[in-house]
Design a protein around this motif. Structure first.
Motif, mmCIF file in Angstrom:
data_model
loop_
_atom_site.group_PDB
_atom_site.id
_atom_site.type_symbol
_atom_site.label_atom_id
_atom_site.label_comp_id
_atom_site.label_asym_id
_atom_site.label_seq_id
_atom_site.Cartn_x
_atom_site.Cartn_y
_atom_site.Cartn_z
ATOM 1 N N GLY A 90 1.730 -7.852 18.681
ATOM 2 C CA GLY A 90 0.994 -9.022 19.154
ATOM 3 C C GLY A 90 -0.504 -8.789 19.211
ATOM 4 O O GLY A 90 -1.297 -9.682 18.901
ATOM 5 N N ASP A 91 -0.911 -7.582 19.588
ATOM 6 C CA ASP A 91 -2.341 -7.249 19.651
ATOM 7 C C ASP A 91 -2.995 -7.257 18.276
ATOM 8 O O ASP A 91 -4.219 -7.322 18.178
ATOM 9 N N HIS A 92 -2.203 -7.165 17.229
ATOM 10 C CA HIS A 92 -2.760 -7.074 15.880
ATOM 11 C C HIS A 92 -2.531 -8.328 15.032
ATOM 12 O O HIS A 92 -2.700 -8.291 13.822
ATOM 13 N N VAL A 93 -2.177 -9.425 15.673
ATOM 14 C CA VAL A 93 -2.017 -10.687 14.946
ATOM 15 C C VAL A 93 -3.411 -11.176 14.559
ATOM 16 O O VAL A 93 -4.284 -11.294 15.417
ATOM 17 N N PRO A 94 -3.631 -11.451 13.282
ATOM 18 C CA PRO A 94 -4.956 -11.909 12.854
ATOM 19 C C PRO A 94 -5.180 -13.360 13.276
ATOM 20 O O PRO A 94 -4.275 -14.024 13.782
ATOM 21 N N HIS A 95 -6.384 -13.845 13.046
ATOM 22 C CA HIS A 95 -6.661 -15.260 13.300
ATOM 23 C C HIS A 95 -5.700 -16.060 12.428
ATOM 24 O O HIS A 95 -5.612 -15.851 11.217
ATOM 25 N N LEU A 96 -4.960 -16.970 13.045
ATOM 26 C CA LEU A 96 -3.895 -17.658 12.328
ATOM 27 C C LEU A 96 -4.398 -18.562 11.210
ATOM 28 O O LEU A 96 -3.621 -18.955 10.343
ATOM 29 N N ALA A 97 -5.672 -18.882 11.193
ATOM 30 C CA ALA A 97 -6.217 -19.707 10.104
ATOM 31 C C ALA A 97 -5.974 -19.050 8.746
ATOM 32 O O ALA A 97 -5.788 -19.748 7.750
ATOM 33 N N SER A 114 9.670 -19.706 29.419
ATOM 34 C CA SER A 114 8.322 -20.098 28.993
ATOM 35 C C SER A 114 7.216 -19.751 29.990
ATOM 36 O O SER A 114 6.169 -19.254 29.578
ATOM 37 N N PRO A 115 7.384 -19.987 31.313
ATOM 38 C CA PRO A 115 6.295 -19.617 32.229
ATOM 39 C C PRO A 115 5.961 -18.124 32.185
ATOM 40 O O PRO A 115 4.794 -17.741 32.266
ATOM 41 N N GLU A 116 6.979 -17.284 32.037
ATOM 42 C CA GLU A 116 6.735 -15.840 31.946
ATOM 43 C C GLU A 116 6.057 -15.490 30.626
ATOM 44 O O GLU A 116 5.191 -14.608 30.577
ATOM 45 N N ILE A 117 6.455 -16.158 29.561
ATOM 46 C CA ILE A 117 5.817 -15.939 28.257
ATOM 47 C C ILE A 117 4.352 -16.318 28.336
ATOM 48 O O ILE A 117 3.476 -15.563 27.898
ATOM 49 N N GLU A 118 4.061 -17.491 28.903
ATOM 50 C CA GLU A 118 2.666 -17.948 29.001
ATOM 51 C C GLU A 118 1.835 -17.011 29.871
ATOM 52 O O GLU A 118 0.689 -16.713 29.547
ATOM 53 N N ALA A 119 2.416 -16.493 30.962
ATOM 54 C CA ALA A 119 1.697 -15.541 31.815
ATOM 55 C C ALA A 119 1.408 -14.251 31.047
ATOM 56 O O ALA A 119 0.306 -13.692 31.142
ATOM 57 N N TYR A 120 2.372 -13.803 30.274
ATOM 58 C CA TYR A 120 2.171 -12.574 29.499
ATOM 59 C C TYR A 120 1.121 -12.788 28.404
ATOM 60 O O TYR A 120 0.274 -11.929 28.170
ATOM 61 N N LYS A 121 1.170 -13.950 27.769
ATOM 62 C CA LYS A 121 0.153 -14.260 26.750
ATOM 63 C C LYS A 121 -1.250 -14.239 27.369
ATOM 64 O O LYS A 121 -2.179 -13.678 26.781
ATOM 65 N N ARG A 122 -1.410 -14.844 28.539
ATOM 66 C CA ARG A 122 -2.722 -14.844 29.205
ATOM 67 C C ARG A 122 -3.158 -13.423 29.522
ATOM 68 O O ARG A 122 -4.301 -13.035 29.286
ATOM 69 N N ARG A 123 -2.217 -12.639 30.077
ATOM 70 C CA ARG A 123 -2.530 -11.248 30.428
ATOM 71 C C ARG A 123 -2.989 -10.453 29.211
ATOM 72 O O ARG A 123 -3.909 -9.642 29.289
ATOM 73 N N MET A 124 -2.339 -10.704 28.062
ATOM 74 C CA MET A 124 -2.649 -9.954 26.849
ATOM 75 C C MET A 124 -3.797 -10.568 26.048
ATOM 76 O O MET A 124 -4.275 -9.961 25.096
ATOM 77 N N GLY A 125 -4.206 -11.781 26.384
ATOM 78 C CA GLY A 125 -5.288 -12.438 25.639
ATOM 79 C C GLY A 125 -4.844 -12.981 24.288
ATOM 80 O O GLY A 125 -5.643 -13.057 23.366
ATOM 81 N N TRP A 126 -3.588 -13.361 24.194
ATOM 82 C CA TRP A 126 -3.030 -13.841 22.915
ATOM 83 C C TRP A 126 -3.095 -15.355 22.830
ATOM 84 O O TRP A 126 -3.040 -16.043 23.845
ATOM 85 N N SER A 127 -3.134 -15.850 21.595
ATOM 86 C CA SER A 127 -3.158 -17.302 21.402
ATOM 87 C C SER A 127 -2.088 -17.784 20.417
ATOM 88 O O SER A 127 -1.986 -18.984 20.162
ATOM 89 N N MET A 128 -1.285 -16.871 19.882
ATOM 90 C CA MET A 128 -0.278 -17.283 18.886
ATOM 91 C C MET A 128 0.800 -18.143 19.539
ATOM 92 O O MET A 128 1.057 -18.029 20.730
ATOM 93 N N PRO A 129 1.447 -19.022 18.739
ATOM 94 C CA PRO A 129 2.566 -19.791 19.279
ATOM 95 C C PRO A 129 3.684 -18.838 19.708
ATOM 96 O O PRO A 129 4.024 -17.916 18.981
ATOM 97 N N PHE A 130 4.221 -19.069 20.892
ATOM 98 C CA PHE A 130 5.217 -18.160 21.466
ATOM 99 C C PHE A 130 6.256 -19.018 22.159
ATOM 100 O O PHE A 130 5.950 -19.788 23.049
ATOM 101 N N TYR A 131 7.516 -18.885 21.748
ATOM 102 C CA TYR A 131 8.589 -19.742 22.225
ATOM 103 C C TYR A 131 9.702 -18.961 22.875
ATOM 104 O O TYR A 131 9.927 -17.801 22.572
ATOM 105 N N GLN A 132 10.419 -19.665 23.743
ATOM 106 C CA GLN A 132 11.629 -19.135 24.341
ATOM 107 C C GLN A 132 12.797 -19.644 23.542
ATOM 108 O O GLN A 132 12.835 -20.774 23.110
#
Length: 132
Positions: A90-97, A114-132
């Motif tokens: 996840g840390d190495h996902v390039p800009h999705l464009a 989903s709430p746990e996924i969104e919290a983890y994304k915020r913690r990690m600074g990620w912006s990729m689509p992430f689904y449950q």
């Protein structure tokens, strides 16, 4: 321990090794081309996913593009120690464009809610689509 040799012997050994590596690369390219020509199978199952925009189906993950890359992140419900390997990916996902410009969508999927996924994304600074 490797032998110490002069330049001519090293060049000969390197040339031989490089020839074998190139042959292997050509074989892997041929095999990948065969894989791309494999027939497709219709997906009949009604897969459902939940993300920040709500619920979607498998087709919705494509976001209107013709290709989809799905990465299964091993984030479990109430996970005190998320998978380090998955998180490194996840840390190495390039800009999705860059992918989107090639008609490709990337989606991460995990079993965590989903709430746990969104919290983890915020913690990690990620912006990729992430689904449950």
């Amino acid at each position: 321990m490797n032998r110490i040799v002069d330049e001519a012997e090293w060049l000969a050994a390197h040339s031989d090794q490089l020839g074998r590596e190139k042959a292997l690369t050509r074989e892997l390219d041929r095999l990948a081309a065969e894989r791309r020509r494999l027939p497709w199978m219709r997906v009949e199952r009604d897969y459902r996913f939940t993300g920040p925009a709500g619920e979607t189906d498998l087709e919705g993950l494509f976001e209107g593009r013709s290709q989809l890359i799905v990465y299964h992140h091993m984030l479990k419900p109430n996970d005190p120690a998320p998978c380090a390997g998955c998180s490194m990916v996840g840390d190495h996902v390039p800009h999705l464009a860059h992918l989107n410009a090639r008609d490709v969508t990337l989606a991460f999927i995990a079993r965590a809610p989903s709430p746990e996924i969104e919290a983890y994304k915020r913690r990690m600074g990620w912006s990729m689509p992430f689904y449950q």
